[in-house]
Design an enzyme around this catalytic site. Structure first.
Site, PDB file in Angstrom:
ATOM      1  N   ASP A 144    -114.192 -34.416  -1.305  1.00  0.00           N
ATOM      2  CA  ASP A 144    -114.516 -35.728  -0.757  1.00  0.00           C
ATOM      3  C   ASP A 144    -113.173 -36.457  -0.565  1.00  0.00           C
ATOM      4  O   ASP A 144    -112.165 -36.105  -1.186  1.00  0.00           O
ATOM      5  CB  ASP A 144    -115.468 -36.518  -1.667  1.00  0.00           C
ATOM      6  CG  ASP A 144    -116.162 -37.653  -0.896  1.00  0.00           C
ATOM      7  OD1 ASP A 144    -115.698 -37.998   0.213  1.00  0.00           O
ATOM      8  OD2 ASP A 144    -117.166 -38.196  -1.394  1.00  0.00           O
TER       9      ASP A 144
HETATM   10  C1  BGC Z   1    -117.849 -40.287   1.365  1.00  0.00           C
HETATM   11  C2  BGC Z   1    -118.177 -38.994   2.089  1.00  0.00           C
HETATM   12  C3  BGC Z   1    -117.576 -39.018   3.473  1.00  0.00           C
HETATM   13  C4  BGC Z   1    -116.088 -39.252   3.363  1.00  0.00           C
HETATM   14  C5  BGC Z   1    -115.389 -39.285   4.702  1.00  0.00           C
HETATM   15  C6  BGC Z   1    -116.370 -40.608   1.411  1.00  0.00           C
HETATM   16  O1  BGC Z   1    -116.119 -41.877   0.913  1.00  0.00           O
HETATM   17  O2  BGC Z   1    -118.269 -40.202   0.024  1.00  0.00           O
HETATM   18  O3  BGC Z   1    -119.558 -38.808   2.159  1.00  0.00           O
HETATM   19  O4  BGC Z   1    -117.858 -37.821   4.150  1.00  0.00           O
HETATM   20  O5  BGC Z   1    -115.861 -40.502   2.722  1.00  0.00           O
HETATM   21  O6  BGC Z   1    -115.745 -40.416   5.412  1.00  0.00           O
END
Ligand code: BGC
Length: 783
Positions: A221
């Site tokens: 993530d």
């Molecule tokens: C989220 C993810 C997301 C990523 C990219 C993170 O803060 O938890 O679900 O894919 O950001 O935007």
């Protein structure tokens, strides 16, 4: 295909460069081996693309919970195809979706973004989603692996969960999508049992990769990789975003000093090359090129039509005294802030810019032969809405010379990527003509410095400080100013903002002089009393349901409960449309004629609503999550870590598994949902691995039924009283019967033990019905 010949052509530094983002959304191109930039993008309901701005809109589908509410795997597969088509259009190889975390508690901030409280339903819907996306040559990335079921302290929380609970509940949907062939998985921010997920050798390297044989890539993530060795050894393949971060030169040194074997890096790179090959980002001597690595389909899915169909099929009718579908109705009182400004998606990284949004007001007004009278009734919004109508955003250089000019459909300026070089300031302008004289309130929501002028006069000049860049972009604070205006006299309103960072994100909000709250409610009740039927749309706000924080209440914000009571008292034919992503308390539910959940319905909200209210479409949804009367009754209400730890003390007893052993009953059980016809369950025949069910449509119109199959151990043995083992959607015309055979997987009879999966022998009731509480037929099977 092995990639050793390509790997052999890369030196260590280059290999490591491939394992960290070149920027926010992509991995670097390596032209020397025919590798293009690999582009990733959120998210579950639409494909944003690399740039987050309205120049390149995306189809916005209903929220993932709504998708699961259809229980219709073919439909979900079609949604996946559409998302792949959108991804290809935007040059995206990897879709950062779907979200497979469970509805452990309705307080979870990303509840709307997850499918269900049940691991089987989650896994089946997710597998169909992944198959649909990948059939279009785009990688799906089921996320967030694992136990990221709430948002409080999401970067640091340590979820303490027993292995059996992990296996049977939280890992199960991931296991299912690996079996469906997912090409990616995203590891979560949180820790599980003391180890942060990007370093979790046991769960990522062990369970996911070795035990399940996952051959795709594990991406962290965003910013979740916080270490060099531990994350590289733990199983994470790619650290996003970049450039920079804890890998790069530090990882190279770790390899040179023997702390991380080069074979580990090679394995990570092989996985990236395999992903590139699968998604068509690798042009090798063998001639694979372009998107889709041979999977590409040239079919053209109609996104608008699909968004509308999906929405109607997800709408879940909880109560109906016969008022729906509406017939012989000439006047409709349409009430509520969300009736005019639909809430079509939840907040956070799942947000996209749709080309258009059809509000309930637009959708109902488009019906012939019906007069719609609108009343606001109650306004729960805590931020002012942007002005609608054409606005101009001008990007300026340091000498105030325009670099670029954009026309926007309203006064929200949100730009991440695609900004001109030498940008020094952005100026948003629009002309507003008041309908009423009096004190109008204008606002600016954003981070940084803002100067607002109305008719050339400076009315606001402020610097708004925000520490967290995600909050600055997604939900920045607001400042307000009141300005006297005269009805019918146009004024120019402008906001100037020195754009110091790489993004522009601010909203010019406005509200006209309004009646006091009590009078708004009284006015709505009068409108309702004067019409044949009243439709009240109630909703949460972006401050209630959003990524990044959990809810602390299930109450509808503002005076909406009072509004529903007043309207229902004024007109017995009151339909309440609940436009929320997850459960809310509905104290008035028994005093209204119908309750229809529309979730976050995506861009075609209003047309789908009109289809369902007037009976052109049947509401197809069944609850993928149990709906409580009150928050306090829920089996799990705890999302706040204590000293950093969040113990899943309830074990497997979340959702209906928890409600079944509680003395309290929910408002509506998992699986519940009414259609516009009625069904008789005629016959059941259960074998050891399948159950065949016959149902008959006893109503007067064609309908669809979700046949649900539950397993209940005959002798209570500490497991839940029953659990979902399979389901199917059938269709039949009036008086017709339909037969379906639902497969009962071995896993449904198993439990996780220290020795692995073990079938629990004994007698089980195989129960079929319309929800986990409304079970119509049962048969015994012996295992
Ligand atoms: C989220 C993810 C997301 C990523 C990219 C993170 O803060 O938890 O679900 O894919 O950001 O935007």
């Amino acid at each position: 295909m092995d990639f050793d010949d390509l790997l052999a052509r890369l030196d260590l530094g280059t290999k490591i460069r491939l394992l960290t983002g070149a920027d926010l959304w992509s991995l670097p191109a390596l032209p020397e081996i025919g590798l293009a930039r690999l582009v990733m993008s959120d998210g579950p309901i639409g494909v944003r693309g690399e740039q987050w701005n309205p120049q390149d809109p995306s189809v916005a589908l209903p929220s993932p919970t709504a998708l699961a509410a259809t229980w219709d795997l073919d439909l979900v597969r079609r949604a996946g195809r559409l998302l792949a088509q959108e991804a290809r259009r935007k040059g995206v190889h990897v879709l950062l979706a779907p979200t497979l975390n469970l509805h452990r508690t309705p307080l979870g901030g990303r509840h709307f973004e997850c499918f269900s409280e049940d691991p089987l339903l989650t896994g089946e819907v997710a597998a169909a989603y992944v198959e649909g996306v990948q059939a279009g040559g785009v990688a799906a990335t089921p996320k967030h692996f694992v136990a990221n079921d709430s948002e409080t302290d999401r970067f640091t929380v340590d979820v303490r969960v027993a292995e059996r609970v992990l296996r049977e509940m939280y890992l199960a949907p991931f296991e299912r999508v690996v079996r469906a062939g997912a090409w990616g998985v995203m590891s979560a921010y949180n820790s599980v049992n003391g180890t942060t997920m990007t370093e979790h050798a046991e769960l990522v390297g062990g369970v996911l990769k070795r035990e399940w044989g996952f051959d795709g890539f594990v991406v962290s993530d965003w910013t979740a990789v916080r270490s060099t060795e531990a994350a590289a050894l733990g199983g994470t393949d790619v650290a996003m975003p970049g450039p920079g971060g804890p890998w790069g030169a530090k990882l190279e040194a770790a390899v040179r000093e023997g702390r991380v074997p080069e074979a580990v890096v090679d394995d990570r790179v092989r996985r990236v090359l395999r992903l590139a090959h699968r998604t068509g980002a690798l042009t090798t001597a063998r001639g694979d090129a372009g998107f889709g690595g041979g999977h590409r389909t040239d079919e053209d899915v109609d996104g608008v039509a699909l968004a509308r169909e999906l929405a109607a099929r997800s709408f879940t009718l909880l109560e109906n005294d016969g008022v729906l579908p509406l017939t012989g109705v000439r006047t409709v009182a349409l009430i509520g802030a969300a009736a005019a400004q639909a809430r079509v998606m939840g907040g956070g990284s799942a947000q996209v810019f749709p080309e258009r949004v059809v509000s309930p007001l637009d959708g109902l007004r488009a019906r012939d032969g019906v007069e719609v009278r609108y009343a606001l009734g109650a306004d729960p919004r805590v931020r002012l809405d942007p002005l609608t109508g054409p606005a101009t955003l001008v990007f300026l250089d340091a000498d105030d010379r325009p670099l670029k000019r954009e026309t926007l459909p309203g006064t929200q300026a949100r730009w991440l990527g695609g900004l001109p070089e030498r940008l020094a300031a952005a100026e948003l302008r629009t002309v507003y003509t008041p309908d009423v004289s009096g004190e109008h309130v204008f606002s600016v929501a954003g981070a940084g410095a803002y100067t607002m002028t109305v008719a050339g006069r400076v009315v606001l000049d402020e610097v708004i400080t925000v520490a967290d860049p995600a909050i600055a972009f997604l939900s920045p604070p607001e400042r307000r100013v009141s300005v006297p205006l005269e009805a019918g006299v146009p004024v120019e309103v402008a906001v100037r903002h020195p754009a110091a960072s790489g993004m522009v994100s601010f909203t010019l909000g406005h509200t006209a002089p309004s009646l006091p709250a009590e009078e708004l409610i009284a006015e709505a009740a009068r409108t309702a009393a004067a019409c044949d039927v009243a439709v009240v749309v109630v909703a949460t706000t972006p401050e209630v349901e959003c990524e990044g924080f959990d809810r602390d209440s299930l109450r509808l914000p503002g005076r909406q409960d009072d509004l529903v009571e007043a309207v229902a008292a004024a007109n017995p034919r009151t339909v309440v449309v609940v436009n929320t992503g997850s459960p809310v308390e509905m104290p008035w539910a028994e005093r209204v004629a119908a309750v229809l959940l529309t979730w976050f319905p995506g861009q075609e909200a209003g047309d789908a609503l009109a289809d369902v209210l007037f009976g052109a479409a049947e509401p197809g949804g069944r609850l993928p999550t149990t709906w409580p009367v009150r928050l306090a009754d829920c089996p799990v209400v705890d999302t706040a870590p204590v000293e950093g730890a969040l113990p899943y003390e309830e074990g497997v007893f979340i959702g209906y598994r928890g409600w079944e052993r509680s003395a309290l009953a929910p408002a509506y059980w998992f699986g519940h949902g009414l259609g516009y016809t009625s069904w008789r369950y005629d016959a059941i025949e259960a074998g050891p691995s399948a159950v065949t069910v016959m149902v008959t449509n006893t109503g007067t119109r064609h309908g669809r039924e979700v046949v649900q199959v539950y397993l209940a151990p005959q002798v209570p043995d500490g497991r839940p009283a029953r659990w979902l083992a399979g389901f199917d959607v059938v269709e039949a015309g009036p008086g017709e019967s339909a037969v379906t055979t639902v497969f009962l997987p071995e896993r449904a009879f198993q439990t996780w033990t220290e020795a692995g999966w073990r079938t629990v022998t004994g007698t089980y009731a195989v129960e079929v019905g319309r929800s986990c509480a409304d079970r119509r037929l049962s048969a015994s099977v012996v295992r």
